[in-house]
Scaffold this active site. Structure first.
Site, mmCIF file in Angstrom:
data_model
loop_
_atom_site.group_PDB
_atom_site.id
_atom_site.type_symbol
_atom_site.label_atom_id
_atom_site.label_comp_id
_atom_site.label_asym_id
_atom_site.label_seq_id
_atom_site.Cartn_x
_atom_site.Cartn_y
_atom_site.Cartn_z
ATOM 1 N N CYS A 1 0.990 -3.120 -4.088
ATOM 2 C CA CYS A 1 0.909 -2.843 -2.663
ATOM 3 C C CYS A 1 0.287 -4.094 -2.056
ATOM 4 C CB CYS A 1 0.108 -1.570 -2.375
ATOM 5 S SG CYS A 1 -1.565 -1.544 -3.040
ATOM 6 N N ALA A 2 -0.216 -4.029 -0.862
ATOM 7 C CA ALA A 2 -0.726 -5.247 -0.221
ATOM 8 C C ALA A 2 -1.905 -5.845 -0.985
ATOM 9 C CB ALA A 2 -1.129 -4.953 1.225
#
Length: 145
Positions: A88-89
């Site tokens: 994810c980020a």
């Protein structure tokens, strides 16, 4: 793992062996998550052939190739049986939640066991909403086993 049953050993929130398969409260899970190392690398192997990391590595084809990654699961925007990189980020909440659910569903870990297993390799911190959902999954899985 318990050598007799080949199942993961159970531990309570304090880290002691436990025979009680009670799903810890979110506040207790947060305490466990705060323990241990508090930094994350760009990528860590948290289970054989299963990696968690951030978008930096996800966008670096050479790094993925060097790690032997064959599939990428993007949690920023199936089955996990190959050499998979979950990201994810930042690589601590959404991606970690997906890997926790995977370990619970496919490897029969409790939520607490899955958290502790991943924390052996990487700092993770799923947000409270994901922890609540993972608790529901944990309780559901216990009812069916």
């Amino acid at each position: 793992r318990d050598t007799l049953t080949s199942r993961p050993l159970r531990y309570n929130v304090e880290g002691n062996k436990s025979t009680s398969p009670v799903t810890p409260a979110v506040k207790d899970l947060v305490k466990v998550l705060y323990g241990g190392k508090r930094f994350g690398n760009h990528v860590d192997e948290v289970w054989p052939n299963l990696f968690i990391g951030d978008i930096t590595v996800a966008n670096d084809r050479y790094s993925l190739w060097k790690l032997g990654i064959t599939h990428v699961l993007n949690a920023a925007h199936g089955k996990i049986h190959s050499r998979v990189f979950v990201h994810c980020a930042v690589g601590v909440s959404r991606s970690a939640s997906l890997v926790l659910a995977y370990l619970m569903i496919h490897h029969h870990y409790t939520l607490l066991e899955a958290i502790n297993r991943i924390k052996e390799h990487r700092w993770i911190f799923p947000n409270i909403g994901f922890l609540k959902q993972l608790r529901v999954l944990d309780m559901k899985l216990r009812k069916t086993s």
